[in-house]
Design a protein around this motif. Structure first.
Motif, PDB file in Angstrom:
ATOM      1  N   LEU A 122       0.819  -1.208   0.000  1.00  0.00           N
ATOM      2  CA  LEU A 122       0.000   0.000   0.000  1.00  0.00           C
ATOM      3  C   LEU A 122       0.854   1.261   0.000  1.00  0.00           C
ATOM      4  O   LEU A 122       0.531   2.241  -0.686  1.00  0.00           O
ATOM      5  N   VAL A 123       1.942   1.254   0.756  1.00  0.00           N
ATOM      6  CA  VAL A 123       2.837   2.415   0.786  1.00  0.00           C
ATOM      7  C   VAL A 123       3.447   2.641  -0.598  1.00  0.00           C
ATOM      8  O   VAL A 123       3.564   3.781  -1.059  1.00  0.00           O
ATOM      9  N   SER A 124       3.810   1.562  -1.275  1.00  0.00           N
ATOM     10  CA  SER A 124       4.341   1.691  -2.628  1.00  0.00           C
ATOM     11  C   SER A 124       3.292   2.295  -3.568  1.00  0.00           C
ATOM     12  O   SER A 124       3.602   3.177  -4.383  1.00  0.00           O
ATOM     13  N   SER A 125       2.050   1.836  -3.445  1.00  0.00           N
ATOM     14  CA  SER A 125       0.965   2.403  -4.258  1.00  0.00           C
ATOM     15  C   SER A 125       0.753   3.870  -3.928  1.00  0.00           C
ATOM     16  O   SER A 125       0.511   4.696  -4.821  1.00  0.00           O
ATOM     17  N   ARG A 131       8.148  -4.337  -3.578  1.00  0.00           N
ATOM     18  CA  ARG A 131       6.771  -4.619  -3.976  1.00  0.00           C
ATOM     19  C   ARG A 131       6.719  -5.373  -5.301  1.00  0.00           C
ATOM     20  O   ARG A 131       5.987  -6.346  -5.452  1.00  0.00           O
ATOM     21  N   SER A 132       7.518  -4.921  -6.265  1.00  0.00           N
ATOM     22  CA  SER A 132       7.419  -5.447  -7.624  1.00  0.00           C
ATOM     23  C   SER A 132       8.098  -6.801  -7.808  1.00  0.00           C
ATOM     24  O   SER A 132       7.746  -7.543  -8.730  1.00  0.00           O
ATOM     25  N   THR A 133       9.062  -7.115  -6.944  1.00  0.00           N
ATOM     26  CA  THR A 133       9.821  -8.359  -7.155  1.00  0.00           C
ATOM     27  C   THR A 133       9.654  -9.375  -6.029  1.00  0.00           C
ATOM     28  O   THR A 133      10.157 -10.490  -6.148  1.00  0.00           O
ATOM     29  N   VAL A 134       8.954  -9.003  -4.960  1.00  0.00           N
ATOM     30  CA  VAL A 134       8.784  -9.931  -3.831  1.00  0.00           C
ATOM     31  C   VAL A 134       7.340  -9.971  -3.343  1.00  0.00           C
ATOM     32  O   VAL A 134       6.703 -11.022  -3.330  1.00  0.00           O
ATOM     33  N   LEU A 135       6.811  -8.834  -2.939  1.00  0.00           N
ATOM     34  CA  LEU A 135       5.533  -8.819  -2.227  1.00  0.00           C
ATOM     35  C   LEU A 135       4.323  -9.025  -3.130  1.00  0.00           C
ATOM     36  O   LEU A 135       3.383  -9.724  -2.764  1.00  0.00           O
ATOM     37  N   ALA A 136       4.320  -8.374  -4.284  1.00  0.00           N
ATOM     38  CA  ALA A 136       3.148  -8.452  -5.158  1.00  0.00           C
ATOM     39  C   ALA A 136       3.385  -9.306  -6.397  1.00  0.00           C
ATOM     40  O   ALA A 136       2.457  -9.546  -7.167  1.00  0.00           O
ATOM     41  N   HIS A 137       4.611  -9.773  -6.594  1.00  0.00           N
ATOM     42  CA  HIS A 137       4.937 -10.603  -7.744  1.00  0.00           C
ATOM     43  C   HIS A 137       5.820 -11.759  -7.280  1.00  0.00           C
ATOM     44  O   HIS A 137       6.427 -11.703  -6.209  1.00  0.00           O
ATOM     45  N   PRO A 138       5.904 -12.826  -8.078  1.00  0.00           N
ATOM     46  CA  PRO A 138       6.461 -14.099  -7.584  1.00  0.00           C
ATOM     47  C   PRO A 138       7.978 -14.199  -7.531  1.00  0.00           C
ATOM     48  O   PRO A 138       8.577 -15.048  -8.181  1.00  0.00           O
ATOM     49  N   ILE A 171       5.332  -0.283  10.005  1.00  0.00           N
ATOM     50  CA  ILE A 171       4.128   0.330  10.575  1.00  0.00           C
ATOM     51  C   ILE A 171       4.251   1.845  10.528  1.00  0.00           C
ATOM     52  O   ILE A 171       3.291   2.560  10.183  1.00  0.00           O
ATOM     53  N   LEU A 172       5.440   2.357  10.853  1.00  0.00           N
ATOM     54  CA  LEU A 172       5.671   3.797  10.806  1.00  0.00           C
ATOM     55  C   LEU A 172       5.464   4.348   9.400  1.00  0.00           C
ATOM     56  O   LEU A 172       4.836   5.402   9.208  1.00  0.00           O
ATOM     57  N   LEU A 173       5.956   3.639   8.402  1.00  0.00           N
ATOM     58  CA  LEU A 173       5.803   4.098   7.021  1.00  0.00           C
ATOM     59  C   LEU A 173       4.336   4.148   6.623  1.00  0.00           C
ATOM     60  O   LEU A 173       3.892   5.067   5.927  1.00  0.00           O
ATOM     61  N   GLY A 174       3.574   3.154   7.081  1.00  0.00           N
ATOM     62  CA  GLY A 174       2.137   3.161   6.819  1.00  0.00           C
ATOM     63  C   GLY A 174       1.457   4.353   7.464  1.00  0.00           C
ATOM     64  O   GLY A 174       0.592   5.003   6.855  1.00  0.00           O
ATOM     65  N   GLU A 175       1.850   4.657   8.692  1.00  0.00           N
ATOM     66  CA  GLU A 175       1.281   5.811   9.387  1.00  0.00           C
ATOM     67  C   GLU A 175       1.659   7.111   8.671  1.00  0.00           C
ATOM     68  O   GLU A 175       0.843   8.037   8.562  1.00  0.00           O
ATOM     69  N   CYS A 176       2.896   7.197   8.197  1.00  0.00           N
ATOM     70  CA  CYS A 176       3.326   8.396   7.468  1.00  0.00           C
ATOM     71  C   CYS A 176       2.469   8.596   6.218  1.00  0.00           C
ATOM     72  O   CYS A 176       2.084   9.727   5.892  1.00  0.00           O
ATOM     73  N   ALA A 177       2.169   7.510   5.519  1.00  0.00           N
ATOM     74  CA  ALA A 177       1.319   7.612   4.331  1.00  0.00           C
ATOM     75  C   ALA A 177      -0.067   8.116   4.709  1.00  0.00           C
ATOM     76  O   ALA A 177      -0.639   8.959   4.009  1.00  0.00           O
TER      77      ALA A 177
END
Length: 203
Positions: free
Chosen positions: A47-50, A91-98, A126-132
């Motif tokens: 989500l932070v990447s998005s 995000r692109s090479t681990v979390l959302a893709h295989p 968690i901090l990064l999510g809060e910053c977003a």
């Protein structure tokens, strides 16, 4: 339905905020559950990447003084997130893709952490999510009239209720997964033990 670029960004921000906030509440509610923390913080980083992707689009509207004001106000949160240069790559090479690079080769996950491109710690994610969330709240608060008009325009054109698709209860889930597991093990009975955690096949 025509929306301005600013209206579109504000609606995207609101959608991301609606996903970020429950994820943050959940991970903070169960601080001792490592499996939950791993799963939820991985989702948070997606989500932070998005968010960063949309924030770049929003920043392109900086010819508008009101947008420049928001960019200045939210800059402490954006700078904190931007310390980690590898969020998009993770995000692109681990979390959302295989676990593959664009060229198809396997991702060396350790290199992202060893080179300080992404954080390895739950609290940091968690901090990064809060910053977003703070940056999003800043944008929506400072452009609230525009956001409210965008909502009215958008929701007047879309379905207000999502149709029910898929199973709805856990009893249905258990029935269906039992059926699928049985169908798989019929092809190879040894898989029954494997699915129970015993990965060794009889010789």
């Amino acid at each position: 339905m025509e929306l301005t670029n600013l209206q579109e960004s504000l609606l995207v921000f609101a959608g991301l905020k609606n996903q970020l906030e429950p994820a943050l509440r959940t991970v903070k509610r169960y601080p001792l559950d490592d499996e939950l923390k791993f799963t939820v913080t991985s989702h948070l980083l997606i989500l932070v990447s998005s968010f960063l992707e949309e924030w770049r689009r929003f920043s392109g509207l900086g010819c508008d003084e009101s947008v420049r004001k928001t960019l200045r106000s939210a800059s402490p949160a954006i700078k904190r997130i931007s310390q980690w240069k590898g969020i998009r790559t993770l995000r692109s090479t681990v979390l959302a893709h295989p676990f593959r690079q664009k060229d198809g080769s396997l991702t060396i996950v350790e290199s992202l952490y060893e080179n300080n491109l992404v954080s390895s710690e739950y609290a940091e994610s968690i901090l990064l999510g809060e910053c977003a969330v703070y940056a999003i709240a800043t944008a929506i608060c400072q452009h609230n009239c525009i956001y409210e008009k965008a909502k009215l325009k958008y929701y007047s054109q879309v379905r207000s209720k999502i149709p029910i698709n898929g199973i709805q209860t856990m009893s249905e889930f258990h029935k269906e997964i039992d059926r699928i597991r049985l169908a798989i093990t019929v092809t190879d009975p040894c898989l029954a033990d494997c699915f129970q955690g015993n990965s060794r096949r009889p010789s």
